[in-house]
Design an enzyme around this catalytic site. Sequence first.
Site, PDB file in Angstrom:
ATOM      1  CG  ASP A 138      -2.077  -0.945   1.102  1.00 13.94           C
ATOM      2  OD1 ASP A 138      -2.925  -0.963   2.014  1.00 13.94           O
ATOM      3  OD2 ASP A 138      -2.146  -1.696   0.103  1.00 13.94           O
ATOM      4  CG  HIS A 287       1.754  -0.169   4.761  1.00 12.40           C
ATOM      5  ND1 HIS A 287       1.328  -1.268   5.466  1.00 12.40           N
ATOM      6  CD2 HIS A 287       0.647   0.588   4.514  1.00 12.40           C
ATOM      7  CE1 HIS A 287       0.018  -1.182   5.669  1.00 12.40           C
ATOM      8  NE2 HIS A 287      -0.414  -0.069   5.092  1.00 12.40           N
TER       9      HIS A 287
END
Length: 326
Positions: A138, A287
């Site tokens: 992400d 992430h």
Amino acid sequence: MAATGAESPRPEQGRRARRRVVAVVLAATVILLAAAVTIALLVAGPGGTPSATTSSGSLAPTPGTTGVVSPSPTADTGPTATTGGQTPLPPEPDPTASSRAQPPTPGATAAPPVPPGLLGQDLTIIPGAGNNIALTFDAGANAAGLDSILATLANRQVAGTFFLTGAWAASNPSGVARIVAAGHRVGNHSMTHPALTRLPESAIAAEIRDAEAAIAAAGGDPRPLFRFPFGDRDERTINAVNSLGYVPVRWTVDTLGWKGTSGGMSRSGVAQRVLGNLQPGGIILMHLGSNPDDGSTLDADALADVIDGIRAAGYGFVTLDRLLGP
């Protein structure tokens, strides 16, 4: 003395004079009528009726022309204006109209269809993927881990799926281009990373379409993969995402690397969470950015260990395109 017969009677002379006056008046009337008819014929159109004009006073097309007239600066070009009885002219573009998201690019290929079996879900595994794992990243904060992650994936020859916010894509267009050029898949993570369950349908649509446009402007196509910000979703928001042509994808395990060292995580802790929760079709959430408090990039740091451990456990790798078919 009485009048003699040699004189012309005066009443007869008066009558002749009056007749001459009437004849002159009649002749003048005929001449005037003929002149009026001639003028009418000169100004009449081909069919005997006056020619039509546009609202600016210029002549409309005569029969046999195309019926298209270039409007003058004062001509009516609104939706009801016509040219020669043809199709109405389109309205002028409204400079104040919203410039919200459009499809990725003119002439772009259609988005892969969403399989009916995936509708109404926020998927936590890839059905039918066998012993394969999907690494997903992400991107919504910064790009601190991008260089390291791309280098590790290239070195280990693994393709991943990157869920990008539109704001991140707009701030890092070269990053989007590098992700795509390296053969990785991109997905939609909303424009500004809000909790969608708190938004009405119109705002949800704007978040998704704006992100789609921003990612497309940087050279990527996120369709039809979507990830909810914060994992925040319900039946209403899932249906809204589906209606826009996207399938929501959650995760099987979150590495928690985003917590950083200040949140009690470590490079080894990230790898242990992944390797302790492997299953066929698993989806790993990592992430791209750094922790805002301590600046650590634990997911990027642990990625090589994660890949090597997954392979040692007998698994391979796929991108989330596997959801759309073998």
